[in-house]
Design an enzyme around this catalytic site. Structure first.
Site, mmCIF file in Angstrom:
data_model
loop_
_atom_site.group_PDB
_atom_site.id
_atom_site.type_symbol
_atom_site.label_atom_id
_atom_site.label_comp_id
_atom_site.label_asym_id
_atom_site.label_seq_id
_atom_site.Cartn_x
_atom_site.Cartn_y
_atom_site.Cartn_z
ATOM 1 N N ILE A 142 0.856 -1.203 0.000
ATOM 2 C CA ILE A 142 0.000 0.000 0.000
ATOM 3 C C ILE A 142 0.891 1.253 0.000
ATOM 4 C CG2 ILE A 142 -1.837 1.254 1.202
ATOM 5 C CD1 ILE A 142 -2.473 -1.313 2.760
ATOM 6 N N LYS A 211 5.473 0.248 13.109
ATOM 7 C CA LYS A 211 4.809 0.906 11.977
ATOM 8 C C LYS A 211 4.014 2.124 12.453
ATOM 9 C CE LYS A 211 4.728 -3.389 9.409
ATOM 10 N NZ LYS A 211 4.051 -4.688 9.316
HETATM 11 N N1 HSE Z 1 5.768 -9.320 9.571
HETATM 12 C C1 HSE Z 1 5.171 -8.214 8.929
HETATM 13 C C2 HSE Z 1 3.677 -8.433 8.856
HETATM 14 C C3 HSE Z 1 5.730 -8.048 7.553
HETATM 15 O O1 HSE Z 1 3.233 -9.561 9.038
HETATM 16 O O2 HSE Z 1 2.960 -7.469 8.619
HETATM 17 C C4 HSE Z 1 5.227 -6.806 6.847
HETATM 18 O O3 HSE Z 1 5.730 -5.656 7.424
#
Ligand code: HSE
Ligand code: NDP
Length: 435
Positions: A142, A211
């Protein structure tokens, strides 16, 4: 950068040839011509650094490109962009710094590094006039980073809710649809290349917090100390709560939540109950979504595959193309000095206000429910609904209470009192509800 008559060549050094690195090589091979046609830029893969030279690879590659020494990439003058896809903090951090010093631009998918050390890496890139591409670090395929940075540049963002971990969403979807148990679903996510090398980062909510830190930094233009984010993962979530939530018309998702309150921000990651008609409720499997409110554009929903080889590689290659365009004069390469990000205070969790789902496991006898209701009332927690489940265990029954909005501080005080008194058989389960 080499220039031919019709197109310009940009040299790529790839550090890491695992799930994402393999996807990047596949795209460079299959889409190289198309990219050259569209942009007039030839992306040439110069070297690939890995740990093991003998490992079988998922893509055909000239073995002479392989090395185990990152310096072979950093010192190679034909490499313009270093793509870091090894993960972890060390040695990725040191390699990126050395690459900047050696005149390279950098693309990375390393959210752990960006969340923990992003401040110094962004400053170093700006100081040396290098570009840093981070699109793949949040929500896989995305284009959320570019949308916040550029598409929403004239907006002030007041909040966003995101399903930002594909592994957890895959596990929760599999558990709620009843097709897999937690462990089986985690193993399937690992086999598909979604999970981190250490999957505890996924299931304990840490990857989502990484994130959240990256997105909040961009959305609110603030430094985000990771330690200030409240984090609860899905590893202790029980199947019975997923089932009760569903009976009540809700689904449980691991959400990353960011809200701006004037000069303060609220940042948290935890399993959250969403009503079935919520825009994020239908996001299943490895899909991610971010529901964001911007003052000019209004409500926006970003949706797509959040992990895995090709979606993530697509984001990496989009950063490579963006930097290549700038490096070849098709766009401005100059890194402008923007004002440094603020350091907005993060609201302590005690002050956060939410609706709650509470599951009490209580003795099935008169007065117990009354005492619970009284303690909640005394702590300013108003009850929205009460549901007592039938139990096959004659000693205790589950009682579920949904509350109106209350502060975490009041909730915790009430639960301390309730859980320490007789009549309650186990620690009360708390889930936050987002309307
Ligand atoms: N381990 C991460 C997830 C990978 O499952 O979202 C993607 O950032
Ligand atoms: P993998 O574990 O699949 O691959 C890692 C690669 O890095 C391997 O090729 C490994 O070499 C190489 N490597 C590791 N350490 C070193 C080192 N010190 N020197 C040289 N090479 C090294 O990871 P992923 O591809 O899954 O993830 C890469 C990055 O992308 C991580 O930061 C991850 O968090 C991020 N990311 C991953 C997503 C996904 O869906 N997988 C999605 C979004 C981001 P060898 O092969 O020889 O062992």
């Amino acid at each position: 950068m080499k220039q031919t008559e019709s197109s310009k060549t940009i040299g790529i050094g790839l550090l890491g040839l695992g799930t994402v690195g393999t996807g990047v090589v596949k795209i460079l091979k299959s889409q190289g011509r198309a990219i050259e046609k569209k942009t007039g830029i030839r992306l040439a893969l110069r070297r690939v650094c890995v740990k093991s030279l003998s490992k079988k690879r998922g893509v055909a590659l000239d073995r002479r490109l392989l090395t185990t020494d990152p310096s072979d990439l950093i010192r190679d003058p034909s490499i313009d962009i270093l793509v870091e896809l090894i993960g972890g903090i060390h040695p990725a951090k040191e390699i990126i710094h050395r690459a900047f010093l050696n005149g390279k631009h950098v693309v990375t998918a390393n959210k752990a590094l960006l969340a923990e050390e992003g401040g110094s890496i962004f400053r170093e890139a700006a100081r040396l006039g290098r570009k840093l591409g981070i699109e793949a670090s949040v929500c896989g395929g995305i284009p959320i980073i570019q949308s916040i940075r550029e598409g929403l540049a004239s907006n002030s963002i007041s909040q966003f809710l995101g399903i930002v971990n594909g592994t957890c969403n895959f596990i929760l979807s599999a558990m709620s649809q009843g097709n897999l148990e937690f462990r089986e679903a985690l193993r399937a996510a690992e086999r598909s290349g979604y999970a981190e090398k250490n999957p505890r980062l996924d299931i304990e909510g840490v990857d989502s917090a990484h994130k959240l830190a990256i997105l909040a930094r961009l959305a609110f233009r603030t430094e985000v100390p990771l330690k200030a984010i409240f984090v609860e993962g899905i590893s202790k979530l029980s199947k019975v709560d997923i089932q009760y939530a569903s009976e009540l018309g809700y689904v449980i998702k691991l959400l990353a939540i960011a809200k701006r309150h004037g000069r303060a921000v609220e940042l948290r990651v935890h399993p959250t109950m969403l009503p079935l008609d919520h825009v994020l409720a239908g996001v299943r499997g490895v899909y991610n979504a971010v529901f964001l409110h911007a003052d000019q554009a209004g409500d926006l929903l970003f949706y797509g595959k959040g992990a895995g080889e090709m979606p993530t590689a697509s984001a990496v290659v989009s950063d490579i193309i963006d930097i290549a365009k700038r490096a070849t004069g098709q766009a401005d390469l100059k890194v402008r000095k923007s004002s440094p990000p603020d350091a907005l205070p993060v609201r302590p969790m005690d002050e956060v206000v939410s609706n709650y789902y509470l599951r009490f496991q209580v003795e099935d006898k008169p007065g117990v429910l009354g005492r619970i209701a009284q303690t909640l009332g005394k702590n300013h927690i108003s009850i929205l609904s009460v549901h007592q489940k039938e139990s096959h265990d004659s000693r205790s029954v589950p009682v579920i209470i949904l509350t109106y909005e209350a502060s975490e501080k009041n909730l915790r005080r009430a639960l301390r009192a309730i859980d320490s008194k007789g009549g309650v058989r186990q620690k009360t389960v708390v889930l936050r509800v987002e309307k």
